[in-house]
Design a protein around this motif. Structure first.
Motif, short mmCIF file in Angstrom:
data_model
loop_
_atom_site.label_atom_id
_atom_site.label_comp_id
_atom_site.label_asym_id
_atom_site.label_seq_id
_atom_site.Cartn_x
_atom_site.Cartn_y
_atom_site.Cartn_z
N ASN A 291 51.50 -2.49 -85.44
CA ASN A 291 52.63 -2.40 -84.76
C ASN A 291 53.37 -4.10 -84.58
N GLY A 292 52.85 -4.89 -85.27
CA GLY A 292 53.32 -6.33 -85.53
C GLY A 292 53.60 -6.88 -83.96
N ARG A 293 52.94 -6.50 -83.20
CA ARG A 293 53.40 -7.13 -81.78
C ARG A 293 52.33 -8.23 -81.41
N PHE A 294 53.08 -9.46 -80.90
CA PHE A 294 52.42 -10.60 -80.44
C PHE A 294 53.15 -11.25 -79.29
N PHE A 295 52.19 -12.09 -78.52
CA PHE A 295 52.64 -12.55 -77.06
C PHE A 295 52.60 -13.81 -77.14
N LEU A 296 53.31 -14.61 -76.39
CA LEU A 296 53.54 -16.32 -76.51
C LEU A 296 53.59 -16.64 -74.91
N SER A 297 53.07 -17.60 -74.46
CA SER A 297 53.05 -18.27 -73.33
C SER A 297 53.73 -19.53 -73.36
N PHE A 298 54.79 -19.80 -72.97
CA PHE A 298 55.73 -21.17 -72.95
C PHE A 298 56.21 -21.41 -71.72
N ASN A 299 56.69 -22.86 -71.62
CA ASN A 299 57.54 -23.13 -70.68
C ASN A 299 58.90 -23.34 -70.96
N CYS A 300 59.53 -23.27 -69.83
CA CYS A 300 61.31 -23.51 -70.10
C CYS A 300 61.77 -23.93 -68.96
N ASP A 301 63.18 -24.70 -69.36
CA ASP A 301 63.72 -25.50 -68.36
C ASP A 301 65.20 -24.67 -67.79
N LYS A 302 65.38 -24.15 -66.56
CA LYS A 302 66.20 -23.37 -66.19
C LYS A 302 67.75 -24.24 -66.24
N MET A 303 67.50 -25.28 -66.50
CA MET A 303 68.90 -26.31 -66.64
C MET A 303 69.16 -26.36 -68.16
N PRO A 333 61.43 -28.59 -57.57
CA PRO A 333 60.41 -27.36 -57.47
C PRO A 333 61.20 -26.13 -57.87
N CYS A 334 60.37 -25.70 -59.23
CA CYS A 334 60.71 -24.55 -59.70
C CYS A 334 61.99 -24.63 -60.77
N ARG A 335 62.30 -25.58 -60.94
CA ARG A 335 63.30 -25.89 -62.14
C ARG A 335 62.58 -25.45 -63.45
N TYR A 336 61.32 -25.85 -63.52
CA TYR A 336 60.53 -25.33 -64.73
C TYR A 336 59.76 -24.16 -64.37
N HIS A 337 59.68 -23.41 -65.67
CA HIS A 337 58.91 -22.00 -65.61
C HIS A 337 57.91 -21.79 -66.39
N SER A 338 57.14 -20.92 -66.19
CA SER A 338 56.11 -20.21 -67.24
C SER A 338 56.64 -18.80 -67.59
N VAL A 339 56.50 -18.54 -68.82
CA VAL A 339 57.02 -17.44 -69.56
C VAL A 339 55.81 -16.84 -70.05
N ILE A 340 55.87 -15.40 -70.18
CA ILE A 340 55.17 -14.54 -71.27
C ILE A 340 56.34 -13.74 -71.67
N ARG A 365 60.80 -9.87 -72.43
CA ARG A 365 60.22 -10.69 -71.25
C ARG A 365 59.46 -9.99 -70.53
N ILE A 366 57.91 -10.40 -70.58
CA ILE A 366 56.96 -9.96 -69.63
C ILE A 366 56.91 -10.38 -68.30
N LEU A 367 57.26 -11.65 -68.14
CA LEU A 367 57.27 -12.08 -66.89
C LEU A 367 57.88 -13.65 -66.92
N THR A 368 58.31 -14.16 -65.86
CA THR A 368 58.86 -15.51 -65.78
C THR A 368 58.51 -16.18 -64.32
N MET A 369 57.80 -17.43 -64.19
CA MET A 369 57.45 -17.60 -62.79
C MET A 369 57.93 -19.11 -62.64
N GLY A 370 58.53 -19.53 -61.58
CA GLY A 370 58.96 -20.87 -61.38
C GLY A 370 57.65 -21.61 -60.88
N LEU A 371 57.57 -22.70 -61.22
CA LEU A 371 56.51 -23.65 -61.12
C LEU A 371 56.83 -24.83 -60.01
#
Length: 694
Positions: A291-303, A333-340, A365-371
């Motif tokens: 199926n060629g599927r893979f998953f990544l966990s990374f951080n992003c900045d909502k700004m 708080p919660c400007r940075y997020h964790s993403v799957i 997008r599996i999930l996005t959580m504010g840190l």
């Protein structure tokens, strides 16, 4: 004249057996009798009927009664006390209890201080710290009728002095009395929690040093074997790039086949990169080849990054108000997020396993959580080899103290191991009913089914910042993680469904007392913590700067170094210290660990940077992760490159189980030398024969 000869021979035999440092290097029980074959298994100090030992059923009952008299409720301390008691059943118990110098109440406990003072062959950074482990685990536990009574006090110690910390000023004083070196050259024999086993009269062998070869120069955070079973691996950088690389055979002169200018995927424009942020995790679907599927966990900045928005992990459900959380280094708080996020390979390839590029845009997008904070948030991804579900590690988010007690809060996803079903898309009703954070389903056997207070995604809780977990390739049920401490202790945990691993009520085995606690605290009596199976204190690394952070590893399952097979290898971030953990009995969860050395192969494909003042110890820089490929070879990913464990002979290390060929090493396989213990035993046998024929 014959009588004189006979007397001389007996005197020589007496000298050999009573004075020679190796005099007891053969099976002998504390009553000076030979070990016996057990006709049927015994219950308390169990060993199989095929083994020889020094305990029968009567002795076993006596030891069990002695153990019960200790009245120790702490499971970790009770386990280590049991192993010490049962060492009396070992077929070499006379050596462990030093019968030739007077029977001891406990065996000689392996102690690295003694080893270092003697400048023995363990000075290559290997050390045996079992005595200190006894102190760390049992030091503050009350032990009735304790076997650890100072010799000068005899058995008159009053009840309030039943703790080790009341009887000695420090662990060094304790180990001065009960510890001893394990040094075959000096004749020292000690107990390290495992069954002692001599071969041909030799002293027991503790974990040897590892031999490493350097095969790459890049600094990578993840190395994942290609799901097709080939010698290819995926490598990822914290900045947000992934490469597909060919791994050379062990012992070849080739280096890692990677083209930096042609990444498999580049999402650096979507990733927040900083000291504790970036592309943190990578996992390939169990059916990736189709199926060629893979998953990544990374951080992003909502700004800065489009699509970087999600619920804040500081919310009313976990008794946290984002407006009350302090600004962290200028970051709200919660400007940075964790993403799957889910990605897929380029569909132009004939089949997914042959793809050399991935689509740059995420599929889902599996999930996005504010840190809430800019601190520890882990982020590793793994698919369970037995269940096929996706696991994610999360830290408590804080730099220190976990002020809002997220790790113990059953509704918070921080300080946890999470478990998702990413194959079944949930309905809107399921998302609303369960309060899910994104586009995934919940496995039906997740712990929340039994504990309705627990968030449905949570598999285990009570972690500070689980940094590098792995499933044992031979025992998929063994899920083991390193969890960094804050002030004192770095730990290795075996993670089980619904388990609570103590933080921040405990740091390792020690009660933790936070300086800041606006989110309240958890009472020690309200939880049933699972304590570490291995670990180390900060002072064990460097008395001046202490430990950096534990790096969880793998059970070694490669045949490159057969002497390390089955041991769990882990390190510290500073790259100066490595440990090998052994489980005894197998599948018991009872581990002991020893600090071991590591060297660089003389013919390493890429020359190693050597530590100042050493001729062979590589300077690794910072250790980021361990990894394992499809051949089960073990890798260490560091700031100075990629290192792989290779054959001991390439570092001039000895491993009796290694088959050395003339093409792989200069030593001839036919050049067999008699071992000292073996030749000594044969010499004694000759003397006995001489006595018999006189």
């Amino acid at each position: 004249m014959a009588a004189d000869h006979l007397l001389a021979v007996f005197f020589l035999l007496y000298t050999l057996f009573s004075c020679h440092p190796h005099a007891f290097s053969y099976p002998l029980c504390t009553d000076s009798r030979a070990p016996i074959k057990v006709e049927k298994p015994i219950n308390f100090c169990s060993y199989s009927a095929s083994e020889s030992g020094c305990c029968d059923s009567v002795k076993d009952v006596q030891l069990h009664e002695r153990f019960q008299a200790f009245n120790v409720s702490d499971t970790a301390c009770a386990s280590i006390l049991k192993s010490i008691l049962c060492s009396a059943c070992n077929q070499y118990s006379a050596q462990l209890f030093q019968v030739h110098s007077g029977l001891r109440d406990v065996p000689v406990l392996c102690n690295s201080i003694n080893v270092a003072q003697k400048q023995t062959h363990f000075n290559t950074a290997a050390s045996i710290d079992f005595c200190k482990q006894v102190w760390d685990i049992c030091g503050n536990i009350s032990i009735l009728d304790s076997p650890f009574v100072p010799s000068k006090q005899g058995r008159t110690v009053s009840a309030h002095l039943k703790r080790l910390t009341y009887q000695w000023r420090s662990w060094k004083d304790f180990c001065e009395e009960f510890g001893g070196p394990s040094d075959s050259d000096e004749g020292g024999v000690c107990f390290d929690g495992e069954s002692v086993s001599f071969k041909n009269g030799e002293a027991p062998q503790h974990p040897p040093s590892l031999c490493l070869e350097k095969i790459g120069n890049g600094a990578y955070l993840n190395l994942i074997p290609h799901p097709d079973g080939s010698n290819r691996v995926f490598l990822s950088s914290q900045q947000g790039k992934i490469w597909l690389a060919d791994v050379p055979d062990v012992g070849s002169t080739d280096i890692l086949g990677i083209v930096e200018s042609r990444p498999f995927l580049d999402i650096t424009d979507q990733v927040l990169f900083d000291t504790e942020f970036g592309l943190m995790g990578m996992a390939f679907h169990p059916n990736f080849t189709n199926n060629g599927r893979f998953f990544l966990s990374f951080n992003c900045d909502k700004m800065k990054h489009q699509g970087c928005f999600g619920r804040c992990l500081c919310n009313t459900d976990v008794n946290c108000d984002p407006t009350m959380v302090d600004v962290d280094n200028g970051i709200q708080p919660c400007r940075y997020h964790s993403v799957i996020a889910e990605f897929a390979v380029d569909v132009t390839a004939p089949k997914p396993s042959m793809a050399k590029r991935a689509k740059p845009l995420e599929v889902r997008r599996i999930l996005t959580m504010g840190l809430p904070y800019g601190g520890a948030h882990a982020g590793q991804l793994l698919f369970g080899p037995a269940d096929g579900y996706l696991y994610m590690t999360t830290g408590d988010g804080a730099h220190k103290d976990d002020p809002y007690n997220f790790a113990q809060n059953k509704k918070s996803l921080l300080g946890k191991i999470l478990r998702f079903d990413v194959d079944n898309i949930p309905s809107e009703k399921e998302i609303n009913d369960l309060g899910l954070w994104g586009n995934y389903s919940i496995p039906r056997d997740n712990p929340y089914v039994e504990d309705k207070e627990l968030g449905p995604e949570i598999w285990a809780l009570g972690f500070r910042n689980p940094w590098r977990c792995s499933f044992d390739s031979e025992r998929p049920s063994y899920f083991i993680c390193g969890d960094p401490g804050q002030d004192d202790y770095e730990e290795i945990d075996i993670v089980t469904k619904g388990g609570n691993y103590g933080w921040r009520v405990y740091e390792g085995f020690l009660h933790f007392h936070p300086q800041l606690s606006p989110g309240g605290s958890t009472s020690p009596t309200s939880i049933n913590p699972i304590f570490p199976v291995m670990g180390y204190t900060h002072s064990e690394i460097n008395n001046n700067i202490g430990s950096a952070s534990i790096i969880g590893g793998y059970f070694y399952r490669s045949l490159a170094d057969p002497c390390m097979y089955g041991r769990y290898i882990f390190m510290d971030l500073y790259g100066e210290a490595m440990w090998a953990g052994s489980e005894h009995p197998l599948n018991s969860g009872n581990f002991t660990s020893s600090r071991i050395g590591f060297r660089c192969a003389n013919d390493s494909p890429i020359p190693c940077n050597i530590t100042t003042g050493s001729s062979s110890s590589p300077s690794l820089g910072f250790v980021f992760s361990f990894a394992q490929d499809n051949r089960k070879d073990l890798y260490i990913l560091t700031s100075k490159g990629i290192y792989r464990v290779t054959r001991p002979s390439r570092c001039n290390l000895k491993c009796s189980k290694e088959i050395v060929t003339s093409t792989s090493h200069s030593s001839s396989p036919m050049s067999i030398k008699l071992r000292r213990g073996s030749s000594r035993f044969n010499y004694i046998g000759f003397l006995v024969f001489f006595v018999l024929v006189l």
